[in-house]
Design a protein around this motif. Structure first.
Motif, PDB file in Angstrom:
ATOM      1  N   TYR A 406      77.230  36.090  25.089  1.00 17.19           N
ATOM      2  CA  TYR A 406      76.439  35.082  25.815  1.00 17.19           C
ATOM      3  C   TYR A 406      75.304  35.725  26.632  1.00 17.19           C
ATOM      4  O   TYR A 406      74.158  35.282  26.572  1.00 17.19           O
ATOM      5  N   VAL A 407      75.629  36.804  27.352  1.00 16.91           N
ATOM      6  CA  VAL A 407      74.602  37.360  28.256  1.00 16.91           C
ATOM      7  C   VAL A 407      73.441  38.005  27.500  1.00 16.91           C
ATOM      8  O   VAL A 407      72.345  38.141  28.054  1.00 16.91           O
ATOM      9  N   LYS A 408      73.670  38.336  26.247  1.00 15.44           N
ATOM     10  CA  LYS A 408      72.563  38.907  25.464  1.00 15.44           C
ATOM     11  C   LYS A 408      71.396  37.930  25.378  1.00 15.44           C
ATOM     12  O   LYS A 408      70.246  38.336  25.314  1.00 15.44           O
ATOM     13  N   GLY A 409      71.713  36.650  25.358  1.00 23.11           N
ATOM     14  CA  GLY A 409      70.650  35.664  25.201  1.00 23.11           C
ATOM     15  C   GLY A 409      70.174  35.068  26.520  1.00 23.11           C
ATOM     16  O   GLY A 409      69.476  34.056  26.516  1.00 23.11           O
ATOM     17  N   VAL A 410      70.560  35.641  27.635  1.00 23.36           N
ATOM     18  CA  VAL A 410      70.226  35.018  28.923  1.00 23.36           C
ATOM     19  C   VAL A 410      69.154  35.826  29.652  1.00 23.36           C
ATOM     20  O   VAL A 410      69.258  37.046  29.735  1.00 23.36           O
ATOM     21  N   THR A 411      68.153  35.134  30.152  1.00 28.60           N
ATOM     22  CA  THR A 411      67.230  35.837  31.048  1.00 28.60           C
ATOM     23  C   THR A 411      67.649  35.486  32.475  1.00 28.60           C
ATOM     24  O   THR A 411      67.885  34.320  32.787  1.00 28.60           O
ATOM     25  N   SER A 412      67.725  36.490  33.315  1.00 31.19           N
ATOM     26  CA  SER A 412      68.243  36.265  34.665  1.00 31.19           C
ATOM     27  C   SER A 412      67.344  35.283  35.416  1.00 31.19           C
ATOM     28  O   SER A 412      66.123  35.327  35.293  1.00 31.19           O
ATOM     29  N   SER A 413      68.009  34.450  36.173  1.00 32.58           N
ATOM     30  CA  SER A 413      67.270  33.406  36.875  1.00 32.58           C
ATOM     31  C   SER A 413      66.541  33.988  38.095  1.00 32.58           C
ATOM     32  O   SER A 413      67.116  34.752  38.873  1.00 32.58           O
ATOM     33  N   SER A 414      65.281  33.602  38.256  1.00 30.46           N
ATOM     34  CA  SER A 414      64.524  34.115  39.409  1.00 30.46           C
ATOM     35  C   SER A 414      64.998  33.437  40.690  1.00 30.46           C
ATOM     36  O   SER A 414      64.762  33.897  41.798  1.00 30.46           O
ATOM     37  N   GLU A 415      65.677  32.313  40.500  1.00 29.33           N
ATOM     38  CA  GLU A 415      66.127  31.539  41.674  1.00 29.33           C
ATOM     39  C   GLU A 415      67.473  32.009  42.224  1.00 29.33           C
ATOM     40  O   GLU A 415      67.883  31.600  43.301  1.00 29.33           O
ATOM     41  N   ALA A 416      68.177  32.817  41.433  1.00 31.85           N
ATOM     42  CA  ALA A 416      69.567  33.147  41.767  1.00 31.85           C
ATOM     43  C   ALA A 416      69.722  33.640  43.210  1.00 31.85           C
ATOM     44  O   ALA A 416      70.640  33.230  43.927  1.00 31.85           O
ATOM     45  N   LYS A 417      68.781  34.485  43.630  1.00 37.43           N
ATOM     46  CA  LYS A 417      68.917  35.084  44.962  1.00 37.43           C
ATOM     47  C   LYS A 417      68.868  34.008  46.042  1.00 37.43           C
ATOM     48  O   LYS A 417      69.651  34.014  46.985  1.00 37.43           O
ATOM     49  N   ASN A 418      67.931  33.076  45.890  1.00 38.11           N
ATOM     50  CA  ASN A 418      67.830  32.002  46.884  1.00 38.11           C
ATOM     51  C   ASN A 418      69.078  31.127  46.896  1.00 38.11           C
ATOM     52  O   ASN A 418      69.587  30.751  47.954  1.00 38.11           O
ATOM     53  N   ILE A 419      69.549  30.835  45.704  1.00 36.32           N
ATOM     54  CA  ILE A 419      70.730  29.967  45.612  1.00 36.32           C
ATOM     55  C   ILE A 419      71.933  30.651  46.260  1.00 36.32           C
ATOM     56  O   ILE A 419      72.699  30.043  47.018  1.00 36.32           O
ATOM     57  N   LEU A 420      72.062  31.935  45.975  1.00 34.15           N
ATOM     58  CA  LEU A 420      73.172  32.684  46.572  1.00 34.15           C
ATOM     59  C   LEU A 420      73.034  32.727  48.085  1.00 34.15           C
ATOM     60  O   LEU A 420      74.015  32.592  48.828  1.00 34.15           O
ATOM     61  N   PHE A 421      71.810  32.898  48.537  1.00 35.52           N
ATOM     62  CA  PHE A 421      71.597  32.998  49.981  1.00 35.52           C
ATOM     63  C   PHE A 421      71.965  31.682  50.680  1.00 35.52           C
ATOM     64  O   PHE A 421      72.613  31.676  51.729  1.00 35.52           O
ATOM     65  N   LEU A 422      71.578  30.562  50.066  1.00 38.86           N
ATOM     66  CA  LEU A 422      71.927  29.253  50.651  1.00 38.86           C
ATOM     67  C   LEU A 422      73.447  29.070  50.707  1.00 38.86           C
ATOM     68  O   LEU A 422      74.004  28.590  51.701  1.00 38.86           O
ATOM     69  N   GLU A 423      74.110  29.467  49.630  1.00 35.84           N
ATOM     70  CA  GLU A 423      75.569  29.339  49.579  1.00 35.84           C
ATOM     71  C   GLU A 423      76.213  30.249  50.627  1.00 35.84           C
ATOM     72  O   GLU A 423      77.170  29.867  51.305  1.00 35.84           O
ATOM     73  N   LEU A 424      75.644  31.437  50.758  1.00 36.76           N
ATOM     74  CA  LEU A 424      76.181  32.382  51.746  1.00 36.76           C
ATOM     75  C   LEU A 424      76.098  31.780  53.151  1.00 36.76           C
ATOM     76  O   LEU A 424      77.049  31.853  53.933  1.00 36.76           O
ATOM     77  N   GLN A 425      74.962  31.162  53.438  1.00 35.03           N
ATOM     78  CA  GLN A 425      74.802  30.566  54.776  1.00 35.03           C
ATOM     79  C   GLN A 425      75.848  29.484  55.034  1.00 35.03           C
ATOM     80  O   GLN A 425      76.426  29.409  56.113  1.00 35.03           O
ATOM     81  N   LYS A 426      76.090  28.667  54.009  1.00 38.01           N
ATOM     82  CA  LYS A 426      77.108  27.604  54.152  1.00 38.01           C
ATOM     83  C   LYS A 426      78.475  28.217  54.452  1.00 38.01           C
ATOM     84  O   LYS A 426      79.209  27.755  55.324  1.00 38.01           O
ATOM     85  N   GLN A 427      78.779  29.267  53.736  1.00 40.66           N
ATOM     86  CA  GLN A 427      80.100  29.883  53.901  1.00 40.66           C
ATOM     87  C   GLN A 427      80.191  30.621  55.246  1.00 40.66           C
ATOM     88  O   GLN A 427      81.248  30.631  55.873  1.00 40.66           O
ATOM     89  N   GLU A 428      79.080  31.226  55.667  1.00 45.57           N
ATOM     90  CA  GLU A 428      79.059  31.880  56.992  1.00 45.57           C
ATOM     91  C   GLU A 428      79.364  30.856  58.082  1.00 45.57           C
ATOM     92  O   GLU A 428      80.127  31.114  59.009  1.00 45.57           O
ATOM     93  N   ALA A 429      78.726  29.679  57.949  1.00 42.15           N
ATOM     94  CA  ALA A 429      78.922  28.632  58.961  1.00 42.15           C
ATOM     95  C   ALA A 429      80.393  28.215  58.992  1.00 42.15           C
ATOM     96  O   ALA A 429      80.979  27.999  60.065  1.00 42.15           O
ATOM     97  N   LYS A 430      80.979  28.140  57.829  1.00 41.19           N
ATOM     98  CA  LYS A 430      82.385  27.741  57.746  1.00 41.19           C
ATOM     99  C   LYS A 430      83.287  28.785  58.416  1.00 41.19           C
ATOM    100  O   LYS A 430      84.199  28.447  59.186  1.00 41.19           O
ATOM    101  N   LEU A 431      82.993  30.048  58.125  1.00 41.27           N
ATOM    102  CA  LEU A 431      83.789  31.126  58.732  1.00 41.27           C
ATOM    103  C   LEU A 431      83.617  31.120  60.258  1.00 41.27           C
ATOM    104  O   LEU A 431      84.590  31.278  61.003  1.00 41.27           O
TER     105      LEU A 431
END
Ligand SMILES: Cc1cc2nc3c(=O)[nH]c(=O)nc-3n(C[C@H](O)[C@H](O)[C@H](O)COP(=O)(O)OP(=O)(O)OC[C@H]3O[C@@H](n4cnc5c(N)ncnc54)[C@H](O)[C@@H]3O)c2cc1C
Length: 573
Positions: A406-431
């Protein structure tokens, strides 16, 4: 903050995860494993009895075959398993066991040097390959050694707490690092969940503490259905008092089950297979004996005897050394001389994260799952002993190679970092909220109430009233958790309390899914026994239960089981 990245992340370092990582690496992928623990501390290490394959090594199993093993599996599943998936898994069983042997697994052997095979429940032939009664220990070690040889990095002491998904595509995971005490972002193109079972939801279980269903909950929250979660295997022989497993190998080697009158009561329930009927049937039989006063202890918490005293001492010492020792340590009884007290306990989760026979999710792209956390489904409504290690090894291999493809055909998403960062913030707030200690409800009392509910109302025998009460109770506990759970320990590093509290939130959601599936399935199939709906109902329920998490609520639907070769018949043993 730095983001770590591998093309494929495997979550979990048990047999399924390590096998998947090896396969991904052998297929050229950049793969790493993230796990709470060092690989050989995963629950797979505790597997005792063996791994099934139709090798035909036993003189009694010369005409065993893929087809016969597959049929036993389908019949054992009470016809709910998807038959193409079963045929695929069993078709790869032989090569998989030989592969483990070539990697160095020290299997027990026959005189002629071939891999030993013993009888197991629900099997037409003796086909369970074993390394004494420490099979999991041996196979997990060789899978891990293989990963070391291939240079697969394993990041231990890390708990995955969320999956980041955007537009139904995997972006990465958020991780709690026990060593630093802080959250991390891990980017990937594909993730393979291999997070194991769910025994901690019940507490009275043969499972390790890490089998807490958290991985299943994470996938569920990210939009992937949980499948067939009402199908919980209660192993007939766990030690009375602490539910440590006494492997089916004890009966495979010739052990008897006796009630308080000394009778081999399985005669009444499964006259042909006796003690080696499938686990759902043996567990119900034990439970029935206890309820009718022919057990020991109380009706609520009774037990019967597992008797091996007629077997030669050398056989026990050579074939069952670990369980003899476990029984000796925990009950003081030596099974060479005395029967030991056993009762059914939560052992295995037939259901799990909904994936297809390539271990791939159709709901979230780039998501794969294998091993006990997943539901392909190859076990349907009841798993045969020895088929789970097989599933982990075969499906791990499939998941790893499919993800690499599967990963052979995938180009990495340019948005991934932002999405991860938003999720991280949500989880930080929860902690932060948990650490602030503002809640009023002890999450561990909530967990104990959940366990008591599941043990009394969603156990071997089920009926509508108790199941509805259980569902309501779990929903009430979820509410209490949301409003009031807090952490007592404020340390950031190695905060095991934090791990539990995060997992309890997941366990509650998974318990709700179990109750809902069990309530709505108004039939008896495999381990799911409804006293108020006796009999199997193929017209309405030859179907998998799917539950999705939609806007915070559990939504149920069904999916037809795939029947290609064997039409359902009455299941007798
Ligand atoms: C006592 C016992 C005996 C058994 N005997 C047999 C047998 O003889 N034959 C047989 O076929 N089957 C047997 N089974 C069943 C079989 O062993 C298991 O189903 C199988 O080993 C599960 O393997 P797994 O790789 O899916 O999960 P596990 O081995 O449980 O590994 C799960 C991994 O996931 C990690 N993890 C979980 N959550 C997270 C998270 N959120 N973040 C990071 N990491 C996480 C854990 O640390 C662990 O490394 C037995 C089971 C038990 C409990």
């Amino acid at each position: 903050m730095q983001i770590k990245r591998h093309s494929i992340l495997v979550v979990g370092s048990g047999l399924a995860g390590m096998r998947a990582a090896v396969a991904a690496r052998e297929n050229g992928a950049d793969v790493a494993v993230i796990s709470i623990c060092q690989p050989v501390r995963s629950h797979s290490v505790a597997a005792q009895g063996g791994i099934n394959a139709p090798l035909g090594n036993n003189p009694e199993s010369k005409d065993d075959s893929v087809e016969k093993h597959a049929f036993d599996t389908v019949k054992g599943s009470d016809y709910l398993a998807d038959q193409p998936a079963v045929l695929k898994m069993i078709g790869m069983a032989k090569e998989t066991v030989y592969e483990l042997e070539h990697w160095g697994c020290p299997f027990s052997r026959f005189e002629d040097g071939s891999i030993g095979q013993r009888p197991f429940g629900g099997a037409g032939y003796p086909r369970t390959c074993f390394a004494a009664d420490r099979t999991g220990h041996s196979v997990l070690h060789v899978a891990w050694e293989r990963s070391v040889k291939l240079g697969v990095p394993v990041y231990e002491d890390r708990l995955v707490i969320r999956l980041a998904v955007k537009d139904k595509k995997v972006q990465g995971v958020i991780v709690y690092n026990f060593r630093t005490g802080y959250l991390e972002m891990w980017e990937c193109d594909a993730v393979i969940f291999a997070t194991g079972g769910a025994g901690q939801i019940y507490g009275a279980t043969s499972n390790a503490l890490s089998c807490n269903a958290f991985g299943m909950a994470i996938a569920y929250w990210a939009g992937i259905a949980l499948k067939d979660m009402e199908f919980i295997q209660f192993h007939p022989t766990t030690l009375y008092g602490n539910n440590v497993l006494i492997s089916e190998a004890a009966r495979g080697e010739g052990g008897y089950l006796r009630n308080n009158k000394g009778e081999r009561f399985m005669e009444k329930y499964a006259p042909e297979k006796m003690e080696l009927a499938p686990r759902d049937i043996v567990s119900r039989s034990i439970y029935q004996e206890v309820l009718e006063g022919r057990g020991y202890g109380t009706k609520e918490n009774g037990y019967i005897h597992l008797d091996l005293t007629h077997l030669p001492e050398e056989q026990i010492l050579e074939r069952l050394p670990q369980i003899r020792e476990l029984a000796l340590i925990f009950t003081g009884q030596d099974m060479i001389k005395d029967p030991i007290p056993v009762q059914p306990g939560f052992h295995y989760m037939m259901g799990g994260i909904h994936v297809d026979e390539n271990c791939s999710s159709k709901e979230v792209e780039g998501f794969f799952a294998c091993g006990e956390c997943s539901c392909v489904s190859v076990h349907g409504a009841n798993r045969l002993g020895g088929n789970s290690l097989l599933e982990c090894a075969v499906m791990g291999k499939i998941a790893g190679s499919q993800a690499a493809e599967y990963v052979k055909g995938v180009t990495s998403s340019s948005e991934a970092k932002n999405i991860l960062f938003l999720e991280l913030q949500k989880q930080e707030a929860k902690l932060d909220h948990l650490f602030s200690g503002k809640g009023k409800d002890d999450p561990f009392s909530i967990m104990e109430e959940m366990r008591a509910t599941m043990m009394t109302k969603v156990f071997v025998y089920r009926e509508e009233g108790a199941l509805s009460e259980a569902l309501n109770k779990i929903r009430e506990l979820k509410k209490r958790f949301k409003e009031g759970a807090y952490l007592k320990s404020k340390v950031r590093e190695y905060n095991r309390e934090l791990e539990w509290v995060l997992a309890i939130e997941g366990m509650l959601d998974v318990a709700e899914v179990m109750c809902l599936g069990a309530l709505k399935r108004t039939e008896c199939r495999g381990c799911h026994w409804r006293l108020d709906h006796l009999g199997r109902d193929d017209e309405n329920f030859l179907k998998h239960t799917l539950v999705n998490y939609i806007e915070g609520e559990a939504k149920l639907s069904y999916l037809d089981a795939i029947i290609t070769k064997w039409q359902p018949k009455e299941r007798k043993y």
